[in-house]
Design a protein around this motif. Sequence first.
Motif, PDB file in Angstrom:
ATOM      1  N   MET A 175       0.852  -1.188   0.000  1.00  0.00           N
ATOM      2  CA  MET A 175       0.000   0.000   0.000  1.00  0.00           C
ATOM      3  C   MET A 175       0.884   1.233   0.000  1.00  0.00           C
ATOM      4  SD  MET A 175      -3.015   1.088   2.654  1.00  0.00           S
ATOM      5  CE  MET A 175      -3.961  -0.379   2.254  1.00  0.00           C
ATOM      6  N   SER A 176       0.524   2.233  -0.795  1.00  0.00           N
ATOM      7  CA  SER A 176       1.341   3.434  -0.942  1.00  0.00           C
ATOM      8  C   SER A 176       1.449   4.183   0.375  1.00  0.00           C
ATOM      9  CB  SER A 176       0.718   4.348  -2.012  1.00  0.00           C
ATOM     10  OG  SER A 176       1.352   5.603  -2.008  1.00  0.00           O
ATOM     11  N   GLU A 177       2.655   4.702   0.634  1.00  0.00           N
ATOM     12  CA  GLU A 177       2.888   5.517   1.826  1.00  0.00           C
ATOM     13  C   GLU A 177       2.079   6.802   1.771  1.00  0.00           C
ATOM     14  OE1 GLU A 177       4.291   6.519   5.494  1.00  0.00           O
ATOM     15  OE2 GLU A 177       4.582   4.617   4.447  1.00  0.00           O
ATOM     16  N   ASP A 178       1.711   7.224   0.540  1.00  0.00           N
ATOM     17  CA  ASP A 178       0.935   8.453   0.378  1.00  0.00           C
ATOM     18  C   ASP A 178      -0.412   8.368   1.100  1.00  0.00           C
ATOM     19  OD1 ASP A 178       2.973   9.393  -1.146  1.00  0.00           O
ATOM     20  OD2 ASP A 178       2.004   8.985  -3.083  1.00  0.00           O
ATOM     21  N   VAL A 179      -0.970   7.178   1.154  1.00  0.00           N
ATOM     22  CA  VAL A 179      -2.273   7.002   1.815  1.00  0.00           C
ATOM     23  C   VAL A 179      -2.154   7.329   3.293  1.00  0.00           C
ATOM     24  CG1 VAL A 179      -4.103   5.363   2.367  1.00  0.00           C
ATOM     25  CG2 VAL A 179      -2.984   5.266   0.144  1.00  0.00           C
ATOM     26  N   PHE A 180      -1.097   6.849   3.931  1.00  0.00           N
ATOM     27  CA  PHE A 180      -0.899   7.124   5.349  1.00  0.00           C
ATOM     28  C   PHE A 180      -0.609   8.603   5.570  1.00  0.00           C
ATOM     29  CE2 PHE A 180       0.047   2.642   4.799  1.00  0.00           C
ATOM     30  CZ  PHE A 180      -0.647   2.066   5.847  1.00  0.00           C
ATOM     31  N   ALA A 181       0.160   9.181   4.652  1.00  0.00           N
ATOM     32  CA  ALA A 181       0.470  10.605   4.761  1.00  0.00           C
ATOM     33  C   ALA A 181      -0.789  11.441   4.645  1.00  0.00           C
ATOM     34  CB  ALA A 181       1.475  11.006   3.673  1.00  0.00           C
ATOM     35  N   ALA A 182      -1.699  11.011   3.784  1.00  0.00           N
ATOM     36  CA  ALA A 182      -2.952  11.748   3.601  1.00  0.00           C
ATOM     37  C   ALA A 182      -3.778  11.725   4.879  1.00  0.00           C
ATOM     38  CB  ALA A 182      -3.747  11.151   2.452  1.00  0.00           C
ATOM     39  N   LEU A 183      -3.769  10.609   5.585  1.00  0.00           N
ATOM     40  CA  LEU A 183      -4.499  10.529   6.854  1.00  0.00           C
ATOM     41  C   LEU A 183      -3.866  11.448   7.901  1.00  0.00           C
ATOM     42  CD1 LEU A 183      -5.276   6.703   7.188  1.00  0.00           C
ATOM     43  CD2 LEU A 183      -6.817   8.521   6.472  1.00  0.00           C
ATOM     44  N   GLU A 184      -2.524  11.506   7.888  1.00  0.00           N
ATOM     45  CA  GLU A 184      -1.845  12.400   8.830  1.00  0.00           C
ATOM     46  C   GLU A 184      -2.176  13.856   8.539  1.00  0.00           C
ATOM     47  OE1 GLU A 184       2.155   9.940  10.120  1.00  0.00           O
ATOM     48  OE2 GLU A 184       2.183  11.068   8.222  1.00  0.00           O
ATOM     49  N   GLU A 185      -2.257  14.211   7.266  1.00  0.00           N
ATOM     50  CA  GLU A 185      -2.638  15.582   6.887  1.00  0.00           C
ATOM     51  C   GLU A 185      -4.065  15.894   7.331  1.00  0.00           C
ATOM     52  OE1 GLU A 185      -2.095  16.198   2.745  1.00  0.00           O
ATOM     53  OE2 GLU A 185       0.029  15.626   2.778  1.00  0.00           O
ATOM     54  N   SER A 186      -4.928  14.914   7.196  1.00  0.00           N
ATOM     55  CA  SER A 186      -6.326  15.120   7.583  1.00  0.00           C
ATOM     56  C   SER A 186      -6.450  15.361   9.076  1.00  0.00           C
ATOM     57  CB  SER A 186      -7.171  13.901   7.192  1.00  0.00           C
ATOM     58  OG  SER A 186      -7.156  13.705   5.794  1.00  0.00           O
ATOM     59  N   GLN A 187      -5.539  14.768   9.859  1.00  0.00           N
ATOM     60  CA  GLN A 187      -5.601  14.919  11.306  1.00  0.00           C
ATOM     61  C   GLN A 187      -5.418  16.378  11.722  1.00  0.00           C
ATOM     62  OE1 GLN A 187      -2.482  13.002  13.482  1.00  0.00           O
ATOM     63  NE2 GLN A 187      -3.731  12.733  15.328  1.00  0.00           N
ATOM     64  N   GLN A 188      -4.693  17.145  10.900  1.00  0.00           N
ATOM     65  CA  GLN A 188      -4.476  18.551  11.207  1.00  0.00           C
ATOM     66  C   GLN A 188      -5.765  19.352  11.107  1.00  0.00           C
ATOM     67  OE1 GLN A 188      -1.310  19.954   8.678  1.00  0.00           O
ATOM     68  NE2 GLN A 188       0.079  18.287   9.279  1.00  0.00           N
ATOM     69  N   GLN A 189      -6.716  18.830  10.322  1.00  0.00           N
ATOM     70  CA  GLN A 189      -8.010  19.510  10.188  1.00  0.00           C
ATOM     71  C   GLN A 189      -8.928  19.112  11.342  1.00  0.00           C
ATOM     72  OE1 GLN A 189      -9.649  19.027   6.218  1.00  0.00           O
ATOM     73  NE2 GLN A 189      -7.580  18.763   5.392  1.00  0.00           N
ATOM     74  N   SER A 190      -9.186  17.783  11.471  1.00  0.00           N
ATOM     75  CA  SER A 190     -10.063  17.303  12.545  1.00  0.00           C
ATOM     76  C   SER A 190     -10.074  15.784  12.531  1.00  0.00           C
ATOM     77  CB  SER A 190     -11.494  17.828  12.360  1.00  0.00           C
ATOM     78  OG  SER A 190     -12.071  17.254  11.194  1.00  0.00           O
ATOM     79  N   PRO A 191     -10.437  15.153  13.658  1.00  0.00           N
ATOM     80  CA  PRO A 191     -10.601  13.689  13.673  1.00  0.00           C
ATOM     81  C   PRO A 191     -11.642  13.239  12.664  1.00  0.00           C
ATOM     82  CG  PRO A 191     -10.546  14.544  15.903  1.00  0.00           C
ATOM     83  CD  PRO A 191     -10.624  15.740  15.001  1.00  0.00           C
ATOM     84  N   GLU A 192     -12.683  14.049  12.489  1.00  0.00           N
ATOM     85  CA  GLU A 192     -13.731  13.692  11.541  1.00  0.00           C
ATOM     86  C   GLU A 192     -13.169  13.609  10.119  1.00  0.00           C
ATOM     87  OE1 GLU A 192     -15.502  15.167  15.188  1.00  0.00           O
ATOM     88  OE2 GLU A 192     -14.024  16.062  13.817  1.00  0.00           O
TER      89      GLU A 192
END
Length: 393
Positions: free
Chosen positions: A1-18
């Motif tokens: 699985m691409s590391e980009d997917v995990f990075a995208a989740l980390e970026e989303s965390q900066q916005q909100s858990p939702e």
Amino acid sequence: MSEDVFAALEESQQQSPESVLERLIETLTAQKNYHRLFDALLMQQKHAMGLEVLQPTTFDNVPDERKREFEEAYIEAARKVGNLFLDEKMYSDAWLYFQTIQEPERVSEALSKINPRTVPEDKVEGLIQVCAYEGANPEKGFEIMLQSNGICNTITVFDQMNAQLKPESRKKIAQLLVDQLYTDLVQSLQYHVQQKMPIAPPADNLRELIAGRDWMFEGGSYHIDVSHLNSVVRFARLLSEDDPHLAKVIELCEYGSRLDQQFQYPGESPFEDFYPAHLHFFKALVGEENDRNLAIGYFEKKLEMEPDEDDKQMIAYVLIDLLTRLKMNERAIELAETYLSQFEDPNTFSFTSLCRQTNHLDVLQKVARGKGDLVTFAGALLDAQNKPQPQES
């Protein structure tokens, strides 16, 4: 699985858990990773409820007062994931979810639309597994089995699974087998006739094909696997008295009656004379009063002459079955009281059920009193009292 997917989740965390959960659900949906999507949907629900999310599908950490709320979300998530699997024709996975939430009809309906003739070879066993063995749509499973694996395998499996199937499924599978065997036998007879009489007019009716052609049976000749014929005729007793397939079954019995004796395998009592006995049984169901009287007399004589008590019960069971189908309930309940009043097996015969179905709770009371069975006596007494009385005109 691409590391980009995990990075995208980390970026989303900066916005909100939702945002993390929304991105997770979008990603799993795009990947068609539907089993994990189910987990993510319930993770989203638990987060919304302010609960720990690492074990998303468990009810253990859900407070009692909120379990109903979580259960509704669980059902909705299972329904959504199940439908996604159905869209992908992944029926076994879909069945897992719809069966869990007790909504089997959605999968059964989807399976019913499958054309057995177009099922890819690599999908056959999987479909048979979910349809027949897991129970998602037994009739379709046996239809696919018959088309792909042949009648011999289908008969064997049906014999093994018969007791597990619902009555309606048994009837439909028996219909499939009657149609298939009848068609196969007609084709075999047509070939025999054409070989012997090339200018004979065509016929697709079994009775017409064998009429006046004793030569077809000379020298122990037969035109179908005789064990298959025996099994299908036996299965045909599962058919309802108004089933149009019975006309074909009678013709199959007529054919079987003309086979050399070595191929007329005896059945269990009272079907030792296999094809003649079955002819009586089936003709009574579809025939006139004379056919009914002949059949009842035939089985009553067997009952009268039989010395073995166990065989007497078998004969009585068949006769009672025939009488109730013919709406001759008084005679049926009389025989049941004499021979089968001790039987309470939901898969074969229940004396209590027969008394209820034929409105003879008075007989059930009498038998229960004789056995000292207070519970059954009280139940019959109360049910008889609560039964709606006919309106006066």
